[in-house]
Design an enzyme around this catalytic site. Structure first.
Site, PDB file in Angstrom:
ATOM      1  N   GLU A 124      46.798  42.332  36.824  1.00  0.00           N
ATOM      2  CA  GLU A 124      46.553  44.015  36.931  1.00  0.00           C
ATOM      3  C   GLU A 124      46.608  44.328  35.743  1.00  0.00           C
ATOM      4  OE1 GLU A 124      46.556  46.048  40.423  1.00  0.00           O
ATOM      5  OE2 GLU A 124      46.667  48.069  39.133  1.00  0.00           O
ATOM      6  N   LYS A 151      51.677  50.355  47.849  1.00  0.00           N
ATOM      7  CA  LYS A 151      50.785  48.950  46.485  1.00  0.00           C
ATOM      8  C   LYS A 151      51.050  48.773  46.047  1.00  0.00           C
ATOM      9  CE  LYS A 151      47.482  46.964  44.139  1.00  0.00           C
ATOM     10  NZ  LYS A 151      47.254  47.460  42.738  1.00  0.00           N
ATOM     11  N   ASP A 208      59.363  33.958  46.923  1.00  0.00           N
ATOM     12  CA  ASP A 208      58.512  34.975  48.130  1.00  0.00           C
ATOM     13  C   ASP A 208      57.994  35.671  48.385  1.00  0.00           C
ATOM     14  OD1 ASP A 208      57.437  34.138  50.522  1.00  0.00           O
ATOM     15  OD2 ASP A 208      58.315  33.424  51.260  1.00  0.00           O
ATOM     16  N   HIS A 255      44.000  53.767  32.855  1.00  0.00           N
ATOM     17  CA  HIS A 255      43.651  52.747  33.397  1.00  0.00           C
ATOM     18  C   HIS A 255      42.791  51.455  32.462  1.00  0.00           C
ATOM     19  CE1 HIS A 255      45.168  51.670  38.090  1.00  0.00           C
ATOM     20  NE2 HIS A 255      45.786  51.646  36.682  1.00  0.00           N
TER      21      HIS A 255
HETATM   22  C1  MEV Z   1      47.268  50.437  41.615  1.00  0.00           C
HETATM   23  O1  MEV Z   1      47.549  48.976  41.500  1.00  0.00           O
HETATM   24  C2  MEV Z   1      48.015  51.361  41.803  1.00  0.00           C
HETATM   25  C3  MEV Z   1      48.147  53.462  42.405  1.00  0.00           C
HETATM   26  O2  MEV Z   1      46.155  52.871  43.361  1.00  0.00           O
HETATM   27  C4  MEV Z   1      48.622  52.743  43.236  1.00  0.00           C
HETATM   28  C5  MEV Z   1      48.947  54.530  43.623  1.00  0.00           C
HETATM   29  O3  MEV Z   1      48.229  55.323  43.672  1.00  0.00           O
HETATM   30  O4  MEV Z   1      50.147  55.659  43.631  1.00  0.00           O
HETATM   31  C6  MEV Z   1      47.967  53.261  41.104  1.00  0.00           C
END
Ligand code: MEV
Length: 407
Positions: A78, A248, A264, A361
């Protein structure tokens, strides 16, 4: 030493790692030649191997953890993750860095029985055999015992129709699946001889609640932003749709480091997700509070990361990752990993409650779009330059610029 490292070439960054004594000559040559897992070795890892899948391997800098500077190796596809880590760690470092704590590192395995005739009687029998069972388990793992590890305690519980025996084991620096699974298979029939029940299964649990680690930081930050980050945390605890995405983001850091070190990461993730739902509701793993002019961040997670065993240090990149980190033991690696997760979360929340996530991003995303659109390496920089001030970019925009360049 790492100032503007993102502007340097790959080789310059590798030189810096060597100059800083993060890597030895062998690591240096390996990285310089962009070597990856050989097909011969890959073929030993898995069945039906046909190739090796490449994922970019990079470093995040600026991590000050318990007073020590770390460079963090990360394997991640990413685009924005490493940049976010570096930025967040830099801000946190300016406020004193991360503090961590970890009490114990114990892994758990369990045996489940069904069709138990006299469940309360069976519980009593197993409780009376505890010492004998622990000894038998340990006798099956002389190496582990010699090194100071081994089974430490045994518990028995009733879960619906199942009678479950939990064995808690100090697996030292390993995840310990092999040792634990063997121990369980040794004691399972002995228990079964004494109780009237049938065995369903025995296996390590990836829910390592006896290996909790805490990472914390305290930041000087603009009040408005600090309060919004606190609110973002409350929001994640109110809405599972947000909690999952919040977590995430934390895994962006944890998984990248786990993968780089040959761990792992599925086991680690599964355990941490379960921990996020430990109160019966899936919630944010991180806590953020703005108090007395400071933003206080905390991440508490089970961390079964290992520094020994499995594919760790067999894959050369995993060995290099450990070298870059200064060859930490499993407990230190757990502390580092939690900090990387917290940094990643801070970076995401700060962007989300201020400029939004797309700004940071997009610049990095353009490169992925350009590759996807078929741009050659030399065209990627030109496309990035041309689109650098655009607010929202789609793959179509990138394709258009690519055609213009090629005219
Ligand atoms: C993107 O990989 C991760 C985010 O969506 C985490 C979040 O929203 O806190 C930017």
């Amino acid at each position: 030493m790492w100032k503007d490292s993102y502007k340097k070439t790959r080789l310059e960054r590798i030189e810096l790692l060597k100059e800083g004594k993060y890597i030895d000559d062998k690591d240096y040559e390996y990285l310089k030649n962009s070597e990856v897992l050989s097909d011969d070795l890959a073929d030993k890892f898995i069945e039906n191997q046909i190739s090796v899948y490449g994922i970019p391997f990079g470093i995040a800098t600026n991590f000050l953890i318990d007073g020590k500077e770390y460079v963090i190796p990360m394997a991640i596809e990413e685009p924005s993750v490493i940049a976010a880590s570096c930025n967040a760690a830099k801000i946190i470092k300016a406020s004193g860095g991360f503090k961590t704590s970890l009490d114990e590192r114990i892994m758990t395995g369990h045996i489940s029985y069904y069709n138990v005739k006299n469940i309360d009687g069976a519980v009593n029998i197993i409780n009376s055999m505890k010492e004998e069972l622990i000894k038998l388990a340990n006798d099956s793992q002389p190496n582990l015992i010699e090194l100071g590890g081994g089974a430490q305690s045994l518990e028995v519980d009733i879960k619906d129709e199942f009678l479950v025996v939990y064995l808690h084991v100090n697996t030292l620096d390993a995840m310990g699946a092999n040792s634990i699974n063997t121990m369980l298979e040794v004691i399972a029939p002995i228990i079964q001889e004494k109780i009237s029940a049938e065995k369903l299964m025995s296996i390590i649990s990836n829910y390592s609640t006896h290996s909790l680690v805490v990472a914390e930081c305290e930041l000087d930050i603009e009040e408005k932003i600090g309060k919004k980050i606190e609110m973002a945390c409350r929001f994640a605890n109110s809405d599972v749709y947000r909690a999952v995405t919040n977590n995430k983001g934390i895994f962006n850091g944890i998984d990248a480091l786990a993968l780089a070190t040959g761990n792992d990461w599925r086991a680690i993730e599964a355990g941490i997700h379960a921990y996020a739902a430990r109160n019966g509701k899936y919630m944010s793993l991180s806590e953020w509070k703005y108090e007395n002019g400071k933003l206080y961040g905390r991440l508490e997670i089970p961390m079964a990361i290992a520094s020994f065993g499995g594919s760790i240090k067999i894959n050369e990149i995993s060995k290099i990752s450990f070298d870059i980190l200064g060859n930490p033991d499993a407990k230190t690696l757990a502390r580092i990993t939690a900090c990387v997760g917290l940094a990643q979360n801070f970076a995401a929340l700060r962007a989300l409650v201020t400029v939004g996530i797309q700004k940071g991003h997009m610049k990095l995303q353009i490169k992925s779009f350009a590759i996807y659109a078929g741009a050659k390496l030399e065209e990627i920089d030109l496309i990035t330059e041309k689109l650098k001030n655009a607010k929202h970019i789609t793959i179509e925009d990138v394709k258009k610029v690519l055609l213009e360049i090629r005219k």
